[in-house]
Design an enzyme around this catalytic site. Structure first.
Site, PDB file in Angstrom:
ATOM      1  N   LYS A  26       0.859  -1.182   0.000  1.00  0.00           N
ATOM      2  CA  LYS A  26       0.000   0.000   0.000  1.00  0.00           C
ATOM      3  C   LYS A  26       0.893   1.228   0.000  1.00  0.00           C
ATOM      4  CE  LYS A  26      -1.570   2.616   3.029  1.00  0.00           C
ATOM      5  NZ  LYS A  26      -1.512   3.886   2.249  1.00  0.00           N
ATOM      6  N   GLU A  71       8.150  -0.731  12.324  1.00  0.00           N
ATOM      7  CA  GLU A  71       9.105   0.358  12.605  1.00  0.00           C
ATOM      8  C   GLU A  71       8.257   1.599  12.855  1.00  0.00           C
ATOM      9  OE1 GLU A  71      10.683   3.727  12.071  1.00  0.00           O
ATOM     10  OE2 GLU A  71      11.115   3.096  10.005  1.00  0.00           O
ATOM     11  N   CYS A 108      11.940   9.406  11.144  1.00  0.00           N
ATOM     12  CA  CYS A 108      11.681   8.748  12.425  1.00  0.00           C
ATOM     13  C   CYS A 108      12.912   8.714  13.319  1.00  0.00           C
ATOM     14  CB  CYS A 108      11.167   7.333  12.194  1.00  0.00           C
ATOM     15  SG  CYS A 108      12.216   6.366  11.107  1.00  0.00           S
ATOM     16  N   GLU A 117       7.050  13.338  19.777  1.00  0.00           N
ATOM     17  CA  GLU A 117       7.861  13.507  18.570  1.00  0.00           C
ATOM     18  C   GLU A 117       7.291  14.652  17.737  1.00  0.00           C
ATOM     19  OE1 GLU A 117       9.570  10.578  15.057  1.00  0.00           O
ATOM     20  OE2 GLU A 117       7.560  10.210  15.868  1.00  0.00           O
TER      21      GLU A 117
END
Length: 543
Positions: free
Chosen positions: A230, A307, A342, A440
């Protein structure tokens, strides 16, 4: 190809004239509208010509074909926008659950034969794909910059990084070894063989639209699996260009399938996670979404690797071997892709003895950068992906300032440059009570925290539910070992701000997920160990 002209919508009247030529595969000139101001960037951005316009595909890729709307169950579409200008790039089919099942069926049919190919055959396919990606590096970089916003130089770097996973796993494919195991029963022999897990569902993010796909698909193929990927709704064109190159590389029908969806993302993701034919889910994205997908995948006990989010600490001790190198490392770790990675440094801890000097040098270094459209010749940093990202960055700045932090640089939404630009920002006087310490940012906001002792900073660094990456600078060998082992993260950068490499295992601990991508360990995520026990084969020699 009349449907191509229908779906690839122009950005302005000038670009409208290229569509007939694009359908005939003649090099187009696509012109973006001017930004509202020219400060720190060009006032008009011309998208460079694509050497191969057929790489610009607006259709999902299933069973080695690009499927137009009339061949899909879905009858809805979604728009892809240039994040720098907000201008429309293309309109793409928004695939649904039925379309997902069609892709899964294609991958399942392909798996029956592809699993039996030799490792060397799969290696050659991956190597050919690698060669094609490198040959088309400039076109791929152009597409990345257009739909993602990152500067063209960064996009070129990403293409090379993406290709490196194809090359790495082309080399790993023939090296998936089993074992001969000593056993207790003298008449038995036990061997193990690593078998492909099956059809894999891969869900990738927008921040690295090429590299996150190849980092997942390459080991799956190397292991003998087939894949349904996807693509990210914000940046599908890069994935589709890679699919076209995979077709040219000679991959069999159904081995690689790329879905396009935006509004239907939750239902398509659920279908991948719950469909019994899918035997493996690999996802890169937020921790929140990862938990949802893991719950869904549990219904069929799929093999999973995730992840997820990060909140990386970056620690600078007073005994750093070179303060300028520490500054450069922190800047690189924080502002790569405008903070939208990330593994970006989110909390920068600086020891009190050097805090002021570091903050000054850091701020001056960031002042050297140029904010603007990714195609601008002087641009070093581009826009954020959408307005929600801008809002989050600004909310973190406002929260910090309201609690006493000082803005030494930036701190404002740059609407004069475009709808999704935010200043490269530096904050000093940060404390652990501020939102940035626990959340974050995923944006261009550098938060500098002061600390005194090694124990204090490690405790602060570990005050996070996630643990993807961490960094620190020190010249004390004893400290290096102590801190590296004490940080609760999956990856540690020591005296460097750059840790990504196809040879290095990539992944986190705690709520940053599990499993590793890249490296010699990456292919293990896509295989299962089969044990074969042979009876009655031992004993004394006959005669």
């Amino acid at each position: 190809m009349p449907a191509l002209a229908a779906l690839l919508r122009p950005l302005n009247q000038q670009s409208r004239s290229i569509l007939p030529h694009l359908a005939k595969r003649i090099r187009p000139t696509i012109i973006l509208p001017p930004s509202r101001t020219a400060r720190l960037s060009l006032s008009t951005h011309n998208v460079p010509k694509l050497a191969d316009p057929s790489l610009l595909q607006p259709y999902p890729f299933v069973n080695n074909e690009f499927l137009t709307l009339d061949s899909l169950s879905a009858n809805s579409t979604f728009d892809v926008h240039d994040p720098a200008t907000g201008a429309l790039i293309a309109t793409i089919p928004d695939q649904n659950v039925q379309d997902t099942r069609t892709a899964i069926d294609a991958a399942a049919a392909a798996f029956t034969s592809f699993r039996r190919t030799t490792a060397r055959e799969r290696s050659r396919l991956l190597k050919k794909w690698y060669d094609l990606v490198m040959e088309n590096k400039e076109d791929l970089a152009t597409i990345i910059t257009w739909e993602n916003g990152k500067p063209l130089a960064d996009a070129r770097t990403e293409v090379v990084y993406a290709a490196s996973f194809l090359e790495w796993f082309a080399e790993e494919a023939p090296r998936v070894y089993g074992d001969v195991i000593p056993v207790n029963n003298p008449v038995n022999r036990v061997v193990t063989q690593k078998m492909p897990v099956g059809v894999c569902g891969l869900i990738t993010p927008w921040n690295f639209p090429a590299a996150m796909i190849t980092r997942k698909i390459a080991p799956a193929i190397a292991a003998g699996c087939t894949a349904v990927c996807k693509s990210p709704g914000e940046t599908p064109l890069t994935a589709l260009a890679l699919a076209e190159l995979s077709r040219r590389a000679g991959f069999p029908d159904g081995v690689i399938n790329i879905l396009t969806t935006l509004a239907n993302t939750p239902s398509v993701g659920k279908e991948l996670c719950t469909h019994p034919t899918i035997r493996k889910i690999s996802f890169t994205g937020s921790t929140h979404v990862g938990k949802i997908l893991m719950s869904q995948a549990s219904s069929t006990l799929k093999k999973c690797s995730f992840e997820l989010g990060g909140n990386a600490p970056f620690i600078v001790f007073a005994d750093a071997p070179d303060l300028d190198a520490a500054v450069a490392g922190a800047v690189a770790a924080k502002f790569r892709s405008s903070g939208q990675t990330c593994v970006c440094a989110n909390r920068i801890y600086v020891q009190d003895a050097i805090y002021d000097e570091f903050a000054n040098r850091f701020t001056e270094k960031v002042k050297e950068f140029s904010l603007g459209h990714g195609f601008g010749s002087d641009t070093t940093h581009g826009p954020l992906i959408h307005d929600r990202a801008v809002d989050k960055a600004h909310s973190h700045v406002q929260d910090a300032v309201s609690q006493g932090a000082t803005v030494t640089l930036g701190g404002a939404h740059r609407e004069d440059l475009g709808p999704n630009f935010y200043d490269l920002t530096v904050l000093t006087g940060m404390t652990k009570e501020m939102a940035i310490h626990r959340e974050e940012t995923f944006g261009p906001v550098a938060a500098l925290f002061k600390f005194s002792t090694e124990k204090e900073v490690v405790e602060l660094a570990n005050q996070s539910e996630v643990g993807l990456a961490g960094y620190f600078f020190s010249s004390n060998m004893g400290r290096i070992w102590r801190v590296a082992e004490a940080l609760e993260v999956g990856m540690v950068g020591i005296n460097t701000g750059m840790i990504s490499d196809p040879a290095a295992p990539f992944g986190g601990v705690k709520q940053s997920g599990f499993g590793r991508e890249g490296s010699k360990y990456g292919i293990d995520e896509f295989v299962q160990v089969k044990t074969m026990t042979f009876g009655g084969v031992g004993g004394e020699l006959e005669g």
